[in-house]
Motif scaffolding. Structure first.
Motif, PDB file in Angstrom:
ATOM      1  N   THR A 186      56.527  33.149  28.382  1.00 17.05           N
ATOM      2  CA  THR A 186      55.967  32.105  29.248  1.00 17.05           C
ATOM      3  C   THR A 186      56.797  30.832  29.244  1.00 17.05           C
ATOM      4  O   THR A 186      56.412  29.844  29.870  1.00 17.05           O
ATOM      5  N   ALA A 187      57.945  30.832  28.561  1.00 20.51           N
ATOM      6  CA  ALA A 187      58.710  29.596  28.390  1.00 20.51           C
ATOM      7  C   ALA A 187      59.209  29.028  29.712  1.00 20.51           C
ATOM      8  O   ALA A 187      59.310  27.808  29.867  1.00 20.51           O
ATOM      9  N   SER A 188      59.542  29.887  30.672  1.00 19.63           N
ATOM     10  CA  SER A 188      60.114  29.406  31.930  1.00 19.63           C
ATOM     11  C   SER A 188      59.057  29.149  32.997  1.00 19.63           C
ATOM     12  O   SER A 188      59.393  28.841  34.145  1.00 19.63           O
ATOM     13  N   LEU A 189      57.771  29.252  32.622  1.00 13.68           N
ATOM     14  CA  LEU A 189      56.692  29.143  33.592  1.00 13.68           C
ATOM     15  C   LEU A 189      56.010  27.785  33.525  1.00 13.68           C
ATOM     16  O   LEU A 189      55.992  27.121  32.484  1.00 13.68           O
ATOM     17  N   ASP A 190      55.424  27.391  34.653  1.00 16.05           N
ATOM     18  CA  ASP A 190      54.614  26.174  34.671  1.00 16.05           C
ATOM     19  C   ASP A 190      53.395  26.360  33.776  1.00 16.05           C
ATOM     20  O   ASP A 190      52.912  27.482  33.571  1.00 16.05           O
ATOM     21  N   VAL A 191      52.881  25.240  33.278  1.00 15.72           N
ATOM     22  CA  VAL A 191      51.727  25.289  32.373  1.00 15.72           C
ATOM     23  C   VAL A 191      50.556  26.021  33.021  1.00 15.72           C
ATOM     24  O   VAL A 191      49.848  26.790  32.378  1.00 15.72           O
ATOM     25  N   SER A 192      50.352  25.788  34.317  1.00 14.88           N
ATOM     26  CA  SER A 192      49.214  26.403  35.002  1.00 14.88           C
ATOM     27  C   SER A 192      49.328  27.926  35.076  1.00 14.88           C
ATOM     28  O   SER A 192      48.322  28.627  35.188  1.00 14.88           O
ATOM     29  N   VAL A 193      50.562  28.447  35.007  1.00 13.54           N
ATOM     30  CA  VAL A 193      50.784  29.889  35.113  1.00 13.54           C
ATOM     31  C   VAL A 193      50.800  30.554  33.740  1.00 13.54           C
ATOM     32  O   VAL A 193      50.505  31.744  33.607  1.00 13.54           O
ATOM     33  N   ARG A 194      51.119  29.803  32.696  1.00 10.08           N
ATOM     34  CA  ARG A 194      51.261  30.387  31.363  1.00 10.08           C
ATOM     35  C   ARG A 194      49.987  31.072  30.913  1.00 10.08           C
ATOM     36  O   ARG A 194      49.996  32.183  30.375  1.00 10.08           O
ATOM     37  N   GLY A 195      48.865  30.389  31.096  1.00 11.57           N
ATOM     38  CA  GLY A 195      47.591  30.962  30.676  1.00 11.57           C
ATOM     39  C   GLY A 195      47.277  32.262  31.396  1.00 11.57           C
ATOM     40  O   GLY A 195      46.731  33.194  30.802  1.00 11.57           O
ATOM     41  N   GLN A 196      47.639  32.337  32.693  1.00 10.18           N
ATOM     42  CA  GLN A 196      47.397  33.557  33.451  1.00 10.18           C
ATOM     43  C   GLN A 196      48.208  34.724  32.891  1.00 10.18           C
ATOM     44  O   GLN A 196      47.704  35.842  32.755  1.00 10.18           O
ATOM     45  N   VAL A 197      49.486  34.466  32.563  1.00 12.18           N
ATOM     46  CA  VAL A 197      50.340  35.531  32.047  1.00 12.18           C
ATOM     47  C   VAL A 197      49.880  35.964  30.661  1.00 12.18           C
ATOM     48  O   VAL A 197      49.849  37.157  30.345  1.00 12.18           O
ATOM     49  N   LEU A 198      49.498  35.006  29.806  1.00 15.36           N
ATOM     50  CA  LEU A 198      48.998  35.362  28.476  1.00 15.36           C
ATOM     51  C   LEU A 198      47.710  36.178  28.580  1.00 15.36           C
ATOM     52  O   LEU A 198      47.516  37.149  27.833  1.00 15.36           O
ATOM     53  N   GLY A 199      46.834  35.784  29.504  1.00 16.48           N
ATOM     54  CA  GLY A 199      45.610  36.550  29.711  1.00 16.48           C
ATOM     55  C   GLY A 199      45.902  37.961  30.189  1.00 16.48           C
ATOM     56  O   GLY A 199      45.254  38.927  29.763  1.00 16.48           O
ATOM     57  N   LEU A 200      46.890  38.093  31.072  1.00 17.51           N
ATOM     58  CA  LEU A 200      47.304  39.402  31.547  1.00 17.51           C
ATOM     59  C   LEU A 200      47.808  40.263  30.392  1.00 17.51           C
ATOM     60  O   LEU A 200      47.434  41.441  30.265  1.00 17.51           O
ATOM     61  N   LEU A 201      48.637  39.693  29.531  1.00 12.11           N
ATOM     62  CA  LEU A 201      49.184  40.449  28.403  1.00 12.11           C
ATOM     63  C   LEU A 201      48.082  40.894  27.447  1.00 12.11           C
ATOM     64  O   LEU A 201      48.108  42.026  26.941  1.00 12.11           O
ATOM     65  N   ARG A 202      47.121  40.047  27.192  1.00  9.75           N
ATOM     66  CA  ARG A 202      46.007  40.420  26.308  1.00  9.75           C
ATOM     67  C   ARG A 202      45.196  41.560  26.909  1.00  9.75           C
ATOM     68  O   ARG A 202      44.795  42.500  26.211  1.00  9.75           O
ATOM     69  N   ARG A 203      44.920  41.472  28.205  1.00  5.94           N
ATOM     70  CA  ARG A 203      44.131  42.528  28.864  1.00  5.94           C
ATOM     71  C   ARG A 203      44.862  43.867  28.824  1.00  5.94           C
ATOM     72  O   ARG A 203      44.285  44.906  28.494  1.00  5.94           O
ATOM     73  N   VAL A 204      46.153  43.847  29.155  1.00  4.88           N
ATOM     74  CA  VAL A 204      46.938  45.076  29.145  1.00  4.88           C
ATOM     75  C   VAL A 204      47.002  45.665  27.740  1.00  4.88           C
ATOM     76  O   VAL A 204      46.928  46.885  27.552  1.00  4.88           O
ATOM     77  N   GLN A 205      47.108  44.803  26.748  1.00  6.97           N
ATOM     78  CA  GLN A 205      47.162  45.287  25.363  1.00  6.97           C
ATOM     79  C   GLN A 205      45.875  46.013  24.987  1.00  6.97           C
ATOM     80  O   GLN A 205      45.917  47.090  24.371  1.00  6.97           O
ATOM     81  N   ARG A 206      44.740  45.443  25.352  1.00  4.29           N
ATOM     82  CA  ARG A 206      43.462  46.091  25.053  1.00  4.29           C
ATOM     83  C   ARG A 206      43.347  47.430  25.760  1.00  4.29           C
ATOM     84  O   ARG A 206      42.878  48.414  25.182  1.00  4.29           O
ATOM     85  N   GLU A 207      43.766  47.480  27.017  1.00  4.36           N
ATOM     86  CA  GLU A 207      43.625  48.703  27.801  1.00  4.36           C
ATOM     87  C   GLU A 207      44.548  49.819  27.308  1.00  4.36           C
ATOM     88  O   GLU A 207      44.192  50.997  27.376  1.00  4.36           O
TER      89      GLU A 207
END
Length: 341
Positions: A186-207
């Motif tokens: 998420t280093a190259s992303l805007d703050v508003s997008v970072r949370g979305q990508v982290l949430g995506l990674l957590r969801r994919v990990q669980r699935e």
């Protein structure tokens, strides 16, 4: 069953990983130690965060694991498969089980390939699916990372940074690996997008029950998503433990300084910061003892004479500092950085 496929859904274990470079400076040949004997373990469904300042060796560890950079010594085990002993011509088979998401999607995605071609490439190499089956998989992967299939014929330059990083994640997930290496995702992303990508990674990990090695200097993000944390300084892991242990009860002076520098001030509360002095030593001229000793306010004479042993602070919580091992952490630790919100 091929020997590579037995690694599916198994742990990644790194043992005594070393990476050194021969460099020439002012006509003299020397050795630069980027990674100085690192031990790590990532289980299925777990996120291990590797943190530290820039230049600590975090990204070099990831590149050595995948052998994008050849390690000097040590072993990398993915289940029953020893990645370090594989012939180079066989590495492509191992990449079915271990994939990497890079820091900058602008440079890691081929600008001459469309979204469809980028995601399809690993499927052509590894899956054995026919063209129609690949198309179905591509569209499902786009849905998994919350992207519209109208982006399939667009090039990276026509996408936002967040969209490009999601495509990088979809590409890494395409062949269903068991472990993802996330290098500052998420280093190259805007703050508003970072949370979305982290949430995506957590969801994919669980699935998918994926193991993540998350490389980051964003301690707030690490605190929210990591199960365990390993702290690196000048090529060595100086502290390792459950995320709550490391953030709430840091045992190593370097970890204390790192967390202290990232603390969020609370209104009406005065907090004394834990500070290091001096400059970071050159990796070409490392101190003979503890690498932090020249900068550490708690250092004793013995710290500069020999390498510190790793000590168990509590079950699963390890630190390479005998000075702080016996101290009461609750009274000397900085608080968590940020809030739980």
């Amino acid at each position: 069953m091929s020997p590579v496929s037995t690694a599916q859904h198994s742990a990644l274990t790194v043992t005594d990983l070393v990476k050194q470079y021969r460099v020439t400076s002012q006509g003299r040949v020397g050795v630069l130690t980027a990674v100085g004997g690192v031990d790590l373990h990532v289980s299925a469904g777990e996120t291990l965060a590797l943190v530290g300042e820039s230049g600590s060796g975090k990204s070099t560890v990831a590149k050595c694991i995948t052998r994008l950079t050849e390690p000097t010594s040590g072993t990398v085990q993915l289940g029953d498969l020893d990645l370090t002993s594989l012939p180079k011509r066989s590495l492509w088979k191992a990449y079915r089980d271990i994939q990497m998401v890079f820091q900058d999607p602008s440079s890691s995605l081929n600008p001459r390939m469309t979204t469809r071609a980028i995601i399809e490439e690993p499927l052509r190499l590894h899956s054995g699916l026919n063209r129609a089956e690949r198309e179905t998989r591509i569209r499902r992967l786009l849905a998994d990372v919350r992207l519209d299939d109208k982006l399939l014929d667009r090039y990276p330059r026509q996408l936002s940074g967040g969209q490009r990083q999601r495509i990088g994640i979809a590409r890494a997930l395409a062949i269903e690996p068991s472990v993802l290496l996330l290098d500052e995702p998420t280093a190259s992303l805007d703050v508003s997008v970072r949370g979305q990508v982290l949430g995506l990674l957590r969801r994919v990990q669980r699935e998918r029950n994926l193991g993540y090695l998350l490389i980051s200097h964003d301690l707030e993000a690490v605190r929210k998503v990591a199960d365990r944390v390993a702290v690196m300084y000048l090529g060595k892991v100086v502290e390792q433990g459950a995320a709550a242990q490391v953030f709430e009860n840091p045992a190593h002076p370097y970890t204390r300084a790192l967390l202290s520098s990232a603390m969020t001030a609370e209104y009406g509360r005065t907090t004394e910061r834990f500070r290091l002095s001096g400059e970071i030593p050159s990796p070409m001229s490392l101190p003979p003892g503890c690498r932090l000793a020249p900068r550490c306010p708690l250092a004793r004479l013995s710290c500069s004479l020999s390498q510190p042993e790793t000590i168990t602070i509590s079950p699963g919580h390890l630190s390479a500092c005998p000075v702080t091992a016996g101290q009461e952490q609750e009274t000397s630790s900085p608080p968590l950085c940020g809030s739980d919100s």
